[in-house]
Design an enzyme around this catalytic site. Structure first.
Site, PDB file in Angstrom:
ATOM      1  N   ALA A  31       0.852  -1.095   0.014  1.00 37.49           N
ATOM      2  CA  ALA A  31      -0.010  -0.133  -0.013  1.00 37.49           C
ATOM      3  C   ALA A  31       0.756   1.363  -0.049  1.00 37.49           C
ATOM      4  O   ALA A  31       0.752   2.207   0.858  1.00 37.49           O
ATOM      5  CB  ALA A  31      -1.052  -0.062   1.144  1.00 37.49           C
ATOM      6  N   HIS A  33       3.020   4.597  -0.448  1.00 38.20           N
ATOM      7  CA  HIS A  33       2.773   6.121  -0.654  1.00 38.20           C
ATOM      8  C   HIS A  33       4.063   6.976  -1.018  1.00 38.20           C
ATOM      9  O   HIS A  33       5.119   6.146  -0.721  1.00 38.20           O
ATOM     10  CB  HIS A  33       1.932   6.748   0.503  1.00 38.20           C
ATOM     11  CG  HIS A  33       2.648   6.333   1.690  1.00 38.20           C
ATOM     12  ND1 HIS A  33       3.688   6.876   2.440  1.00 38.20           N
ATOM     13  CD2 HIS A  33       2.159   5.558   2.767  1.00 38.20           C
ATOM     14  CE1 HIS A  33       3.564   6.360   3.554  1.00 38.20           C
ATOM     15  NE2 HIS A  33       2.668   5.454   3.907  1.00 38.20           N
ATOM     16  N   HIS A  36       7.136   5.747   1.567  1.00 37.33           N
ATOM     17  CA  HIS A  36       7.864   4.756   1.156  1.00 37.33           C
ATOM     18  C   HIS A  36       8.696   4.944  -0.028  1.00 37.33           C
ATOM     19  O   HIS A  36       9.905   4.613  -0.035  1.00 37.33           O
ATOM     20  CB  HIS A  36       7.063   3.576   0.641  1.00 37.33           C
ATOM     21  CG  HIS A  36       5.960   2.952   1.758  1.00 37.33           C
ATOM     22  ND1 HIS A  36       4.477   3.455   1.573  1.00 37.33           N
ATOM     23  CD2 HIS A  36       6.170   2.283   2.875  1.00 37.33           C
ATOM     24  CE1 HIS A  36       4.054   2.585   2.715  1.00 37.33           C
ATOM     25  NE2 HIS A  36       4.874   2.183   3.442  1.00 37.33           N
ATOM     26  N   GLN A  60       2.368  -9.423  13.467  1.00 38.24           N
ATOM     27  CA  GLN A  60       2.431  -7.870  14.071  1.00 38.24           C
ATOM     28  C   GLN A  60       0.966  -7.563  14.300  1.00 38.24           C
ATOM     29  O   GLN A  60       0.936  -6.289  14.678  1.00 38.24           O
ATOM     30  CB  GLN A  60       3.166  -7.091  13.636  1.00 38.24           C
ATOM     31  CG  GLN A  60       3.016  -6.787  12.049  1.00 38.24           C
ATOM     32  CD  GLN A  60       4.256  -5.894  11.515  1.00 38.24           C
ATOM     33  OE1 GLN A  60       5.096  -6.595  11.002  1.00 38.24           O
ATOM     34  NE2 GLN A  60       3.825  -4.503  11.205  1.00 38.24           N
ATOM     35  N   GLY A 146      11.092   4.520   7.958  1.00 34.40           N
ATOM     36  CA  GLY A 146      10.708   5.782   8.029  1.00 34.40           C
ATOM     37  C   GLY A 146      10.684   6.100   9.604  1.00 34.40           C
ATOM     38  O   GLY A 146      10.446   5.018  10.347  1.00 34.40           O
ATOM     39  N   GLU A 147      10.800   7.201   9.984  1.00 32.71           N
ATOM     40  CA  GLU A 147      10.956   7.797  11.402  1.00 32.71           C
ATOM     41  C   GLU A 147       9.434   7.793  12.095  1.00 32.71           C
ATOM     42  O   GLU A 147       9.290   7.925  13.262  1.00 32.71           O
ATOM     43  CB  GLU A 147      11.690   8.975  11.440  1.00 32.71           C
ATOM     44  CG  GLU A 147      13.145   8.860  11.350  1.00 32.71           C
ATOM     45  CD  GLU A 147      13.946  10.047  11.400  1.00 32.71           C
ATOM     46  OE1 GLU A 147      13.281  11.460  11.707  1.00 32.71           O
ATOM     47  OE2 GLU A 147      15.126  10.110  11.471  1.00 32.71           O
ATOM     48  N   LYS A 148       8.329   7.783  11.067  1.00 31.72           N
ATOM     49  CA  LYS A 148       6.999   7.905  11.644  1.00 31.72           C
ATOM     50  C   LYS A 148       6.743   6.969  12.909  1.00 31.72           C
ATOM     51  O   LYS A 148       6.154   7.466  13.786  1.00 31.72           O
ATOM     52  CB  LYS A 148       6.179   7.714  10.804  1.00 31.72           C
ATOM     53  CG  LYS A 148       4.474   7.971  11.075  1.00 31.72           C
ATOM     54  CD  LYS A 148       3.503   7.950   9.970  1.00 31.72           C
ATOM     55  CE  LYS A 148       3.309   6.466   9.353  1.00 31.72           C
ATOM     56  NZ  LYS A 148       2.464   5.862  10.436  1.00 31.72           N
ATOM     57  N   SER A 188       0.522   7.804   5.522  1.00 28.09           N
ATOM     58  CA  SER A 188       0.512   6.443   6.249  1.00 28.09           C
ATOM     59  C   SER A 188      -0.476   5.527   5.384  1.00 28.09           C
ATOM     60  O   SER A 188      -1.453   6.011   4.905  1.00 28.09           O
ATOM     61  CB  SER A 188      -0.136   6.593   7.599  1.00 28.09           C
ATOM     62  OG  SER A 188      -0.348   5.070   7.991  1.00 28.09           O
ATOM     63  N   SER A 189      -0.351   4.330   5.248  1.00 23.37           N
ATOM     64  CA  SER A 189      -1.307   3.454   4.528  1.00 23.37           C
ATOM     65  C   SER A 189      -2.471   3.476   5.124  1.00 23.37           C
ATOM     66  O   SER A 189      -3.683   3.274   4.397  1.00 23.37           O
ATOM     67  CB  SER A 189      -0.567   2.044   4.375  1.00 23.37           C
ATOM     68  OG  SER A 189       0.633   2.078   3.592  1.00 23.37           O
TER      69      SER A 189
END
Length: 285
Positions: A31, A33, A36, A60, A146-148, A188-189
């Site tokens: 997914a 974006h 990524h 997860q 990613g740091e998100k 975010s996906s």
């Protein structure tokens, strides 16, 4: 771009890439974006051949989470990656990743506790296990995240240090700054789950976080600032806050006051049926 679904073809493809120079891995759940794709571009800027993995990891996801609903768009994602010049797409099946009889688990204490670790029990065990497998499958010289999801990045680096991984070594696990929409919402996906009204309201999260950071950096007490932050997020249209905390950036120790070390303001909140996470840097005192 070569697409592989089984381990032996993956290893053959990576061996060919390694003969040309360094190899970078960008692990994803698909997914895709622009967040990524920014990881892919960063890897390319470092002169590496690029392997991107797409695997929706069942380990997860909790029992009541969105595994079945998580978007799967392999054809679309593949086209995006090919346009970016990715060398290999590693898209294993669940059976290829977790063969019959699979019984191992990696648990990383400390940095996995609290925050999403408390809200999603077992989540980071699943993350650590699949990422360690991806590292062993690809043996990259570097990996980009990613740091998100700041806590996830801390867990993966801790795992690499504790297990003495060398491909990649912990210092070659690179965090890339969060990519945001024009209104500030972190890409975010899961943003695809938001209704039009929820998407418009979701900007309350980064807006309230920036306000809280300004207050903390201006000397306001941290507990009162976090209480205001939560109230602002809820007033903006969110229905619940999982957590809103100030943490030390490296080991994620909780902070009750501004410190003389790098810090992150880390938040998870729910709007409609969607859970969004975000984090931002806070300047040391």
């Amino acid at each position: 771009m070569q697409t592989v679904h089984a381990l032996d073809p993956l290893r053959n493809a990576v061996a060919e890439l390694r003969s040309r120079g360094p190899v970078a891995l960008v692990p994803t759940m698909g997914a895709l974006h622009d967040g990524h794709l920014t990881l892919v571009r960063e890897a390319k800027s470092r002169g590496a051949s690029i392997v991107v993995s797409i695997f929706v990891n069942p380990l997860q996801f909790g029992a009541n989470e969105d595994l079945d609903a998580y978007p799967r768009q392999l054809a679309r994602d593949s086209a995006l990656l090919e346009a970016e010049g990715v060398d290999v797409l590693w898209a294993p099946t669940v059976e290829a990743m977790y063969p019959a009889g699979f019984a191992s688990n990696i648990s990383v204490a400390g940095v996995s506790e609290g925050l999403c670790g408390a809200a999603r029990p077992g989540h980071f065990d699943g993350v650590a296990t699949v990422v360690c497998k991806l590292f062993n499958q690809v043996m990259p010289d570097m990996a980009l995240f990613g740091e998100k999801d700041w806590q996830q990045l801390a867990v993966i680096r801790r795992m690499a240090r504790d297990l003495d991984l060398t491909r990649p070594a912990a210092d070659a696990i690179l965090g890339v700054p969060t990519v945001r929409e024009t209104d500030g919402l972190a890409m975010s996906s899961r943003n695809a789950y938001l209704s039009a009204g929820e998407r418009a309201a979701a900007v309350a999260l980064p807006t309230a976080m920036r306000k809280a950071i300004a207050a903390i950096e201006g000397g306001e007490p941290v507990p009162a600032t976090l209480a205001t932050l939560e109230a602002d997020i809820l007033a903006g249209g969110f229905r619940a806050i999982d957590y809103a905390e100030l943490r030390e950036a490296g080991g994620l120790a909780p902070l009750a006051a501004r410190a003389d070390t790098p810090m992150r303001l880390i938040v998870a909140a729910r709007i409609g049926s969607t859970r969004l996470i975000d984090n931002m840097a806070v300047a040391p005192a």
